[in-house]
Design a protein around this motif. Structure first.
Motif, PDB file in Angstrom:
ATOM      1  N   TRP A 216       0.846  -1.193   0.000  1.00  0.00           N
ATOM      2  CA  TRP A 216       0.000   0.000   0.000  1.00  0.00           C
ATOM      3  C   TRP A 216       0.883   1.245   0.000  1.00  0.00           C
ATOM      4  CZ3 TRP A 216       1.034  -3.300   3.872  1.00  0.00           C
ATOM      5  CH2 TRP A 216       1.686  -2.784   4.995  1.00  0.00           C
ATOM      6  N   ALA A 217       0.340   2.331  -0.490  1.00  0.00           N
ATOM      7  CA  ALA A 217       1.064   3.601  -0.514  1.00  0.00           C
ATOM      8  C   ALA A 217       0.842   4.333   0.805  1.00  0.00           C
ATOM      9  CB  ALA A 217       0.575   4.462  -1.673  1.00  0.00           C
ATOM     10  N   GLU A 218       1.910   4.918   1.327  1.00  0.00           N
ATOM     11  CA  GLU A 218       1.855   5.657   2.594  1.00  0.00           C
ATOM     12  C   GLU A 218       1.476   7.112   2.308  1.00  0.00           C
ATOM     13  OE1 GLU A 218       1.960   4.063   5.225  1.00  0.00           O
ATOM     14  OE2 GLU A 218       3.475   2.503   5.265  1.00  0.00           O
ATOM     15  N   VAL A 219       0.177   7.349   2.112  1.00  0.00           N
ATOM     16  CA  VAL A 219      -0.272   8.674   1.688  1.00  0.00           C
ATOM     17  C   VAL A 219      -1.596   9.050   2.343  1.00  0.00           C
ATOM     18  CG1 VAL A 219       0.858   8.472  -0.574  1.00  0.00           C
ATOM     19  CG2 VAL A 219      -1.536   7.767  -0.312  1.00  0.00           C
ATOM     20  N   VAL A 220      -1.910  10.337   2.237  1.00  0.00           N
ATOM     21  CA  VAL A 220      -3.252  10.878   2.472  1.00  0.00           C
ATOM     22  C   VAL A 220      -3.612  11.675   1.222  1.00  0.00           C
ATOM     23  CG1 VAL A 220      -4.672  12.429   3.857  1.00  0.00           C
ATOM     24  CG2 VAL A 220      -2.951  11.017   4.967  1.00  0.00           C
ATOM     25  N   GLN A 221      -4.834  11.529   0.743  1.00  0.00           N
ATOM     26  CA  GLN A 221      -5.261  12.256  -0.454  1.00  0.00           C
ATOM     27  C   GLN A 221      -6.330  13.295  -0.132  1.00  0.00           C
ATOM     28  OE1 GLN A 221      -6.299   8.882  -3.140  1.00  0.00           O
ATOM     29  NE2 GLN A 221      -4.467   9.476  -4.292  1.00  0.00           N
ATOM     30  N   ILE A 222      -6.327  14.358  -0.924  1.00  0.00           N
ATOM     31  CA  ILE A 222      -7.329  15.415  -0.804  1.00  0.00           C
ATOM     32  C   ILE A 222      -8.063  15.528  -2.134  1.00  0.00           C
ATOM     33  CG2 ILE A 222      -7.742  17.867  -0.364  1.00  0.00           C
ATOM     34  CD1 ILE A 222      -5.147  17.910   1.252  1.00  0.00           C
ATOM     35  N   TYR A 223      -9.381  15.397  -2.090  1.00  0.00           N
ATOM     36  CA  TYR A 223     -10.235  15.525  -3.269  1.00  0.00           C
ATOM     37  C   TYR A 223     -11.114  16.766  -3.137  1.00  0.00           C
ATOM     38  CZ  TYR A 223      -9.375  10.540  -4.333  1.00  0.00           C
ATOM     39  OH  TYR A 223      -8.806   9.318  -4.631  1.00  0.00           O
ATOM     40  N   ARG A 224     -11.473  17.335  -4.266  1.00  0.00           N
ATOM     41  CA  ARG A 224     -12.557  18.323  -4.282  1.00  0.00           C
ATOM     42  C   ARG A 224     -13.861  17.529  -4.355  1.00  0.00           C
ATOM     43  NH1 ARG A 224     -10.854  22.290  -8.028  1.00  0.00           N
ATOM     44  NH2 ARG A 224     -11.557  20.897  -9.702  1.00  0.00           N
TER      45      ARG A 224
END
Length: 441
Positions: A216-224
């Motif tokens: 898995w990718a170690e990220v946080v994503q932000i969407y509109r």
């Protein structure tokens, strides 16, 4: 124990001794919801998994007992997540059977007869729904951990293993739209997990963590939110604690999150790091590693250490279950850049806490387990002024025999799923992962 009391105990119970009375609570209740909703699995997988509602009214003689139960039409579904809070009265609630990739939209208007209104699977190419979040409009956001195809990580053999994505569904379970979490060039798949919603700035944030996946990718994503456009993918700082010291083993996997009063977001990783996400509507959102709970390295170096599960935010307090420590830690995050631990609760041996839910009518909590120990739940009481937690002595695995009602046989607070009979039939012991308090009146 005197001889008269011993004789009485043996005569009534047919056991060698009597339990001491449970200690009475020092934290007063501020209100209660009378029902607890569970999606549970049949323990030996010979019968269908089912939805059940338990009586959790502390004034009820039947507390801890099922009011109704409804088979879901499937066996060995790996019952898993549902919405973290009950929806407004009159709305159904979403929940899933993970192995069968099915989401159940459940009518709970009659607690004695929960009903499956509809069921849906995964919208191609997305696979494996995991988390659900109700929007202000009443639609549901759904996170999907994978998509069709191979993982971008050549070492991962999970199939299908492509990047996951997010979707939005109507209250009736109809697909409205979906979007992939894929970011070109990423060599590990992004596994959308939990949601935090910021409607004032038209944003949602999505964490990334595995369920049964190997990578898995170690990220946080932000969407509109308005058009589901992916705006930012932020890397988690992992491999170190909040003081920059190296940590042996895996301590990442962004997991649970909550929106703070100032519009920023606080979140934990499954590996027990804690992060503060701010400036979310800017061109350069800021993600800071602000705290770590010390945990032992995982025995398997490919597994995540700690097991910091589903958190609660209650006022200024972050309530964090930690499965592998068998503890619940309470942090004061009134300053989210400098959290402070204020309380720590040990759970009984063998119970690895994972799921936390709050009674919307008061200060009770429900605690579920993972990593085994899912044969029951604990009811807790929370002091909203200090962050202190204690087991609720109104519940203690009471026997269902009416002549012996409420004789304690387990730790205070415990509600067992080990029973031979359920309202739908004699299907035997069950297990459950998630639970939600609701009124239903």
């Amino acid at each position: 124990m005197n001889s008269l009391r011993l004789f009485t105990c043996l005569a009534l119970l047919g056991i060698a001794s009597c339990s001491k009375p449970a200690p009475r609570n020092t934290i007063e209740l501020t209100g209660v919801s009378p029902h607890l909703l569970l999606l549970v699995g049949d323990q030996d997988e010979q019968d269908e998994d089912f939805i059940t509602v338990l009586d959790v009214d502390p004034s009820s003689d039947g507390r801890g007992q099922p009011l109704g139960s409804t088979p879901i039409g499937h066996k060995a579904s790996m019952v898993h997540h549902m919405e973290y809070e009950a929806p407004p009265k009159g709305e159904p609630i979403f929940m899933n059977g993970h192995h069968h990739e099915l989401t159940f939209v459940v009518d709970i208007s009659d607690p004695a007869a929960p009903t499956i209104a509809t069921t849906f699977g995964s919208p191609s190419p997305l696979r494996f729904a995991h988390d659900y979040a109700r929007t202000a409009e009443g639609t549901r956001l759904v996170g999907f951990l994978r998509s069709a195809g191979e993982s971008p990580d050549p070492d991962e053999t999970t199939t299908p293993g492509g990047h996951g994505g997010i979707a939005e569904y109507s209250i009736a379970g109809e697909l409205i739209r979906s979007a992939s979490a894929e970011v070109p060039g990423f060599t590990k798949a992004i596994r959308p997990y939990s949601f935090a919603q910021l409607p004032e700035i038209d944003r949602i944030t999505v964490t990334s963590a595995p369920m049964m996946e190997q990578s898995w990718a170690e990220v946080v994503q932000i969407y509109r939110y308005s058009d589901f456009e992916l705006l930012h993918t932020l890397d988690l700082e992992v491999g170190v604690d909040h003081k920059g010291r190296p940590v042996e083993g895996l301590n990442g996997a962004s997991f649970g999150q909550h929106v703070l009063r100032d519009g920023s977001v606080f979140l934990n990783s499954y590996g027990c790091n804690f992060y503060h996400l701010s400036a979310i509507d800017s061109e350069k959102p800021q993600l800071d590693l602000v705290y770590s709970v010390e945990t032992d390295p995982a025995e398997d170096p490919t597994r995540i250490r700690g097991a910091c599960g589903v958190p609660l935010l209650i006022g200024q307090y972050w309530v964090q279950p930690i499965g592998k420590k068998q503890q619940v830690v309470v942090l004061d995050i009134s300053n989210p850049q400098s959290p402070k631990e204020v309380f720590r609760l040990d759970t009984p041996e063998g119970f690895a806490p994972h799921w936390m839910g709050k009674d919307p009518a008061g200060n009770r909590l429900i605690m579920g387990a993972e990593l085994g120990g899912e044969q029951g739940f604990y009811v807790l009481r929370f002091d909203e002024s200090t962050g202190r937690i204690e087991f609720d002595s109104d519940f203690a695995d009471y026997t269902s025999d009416s002549a012996l009602n409420f004789l304690r046989s387990k730790s205070p607070g415990y509600i067992s799923l080990h029973r031979s009979e359920w309202p739908h039939g004699p299907t035997g012991p069950a297990w459950g992962h998630a639970a939600v308090f609701f009124d239903g009146r």
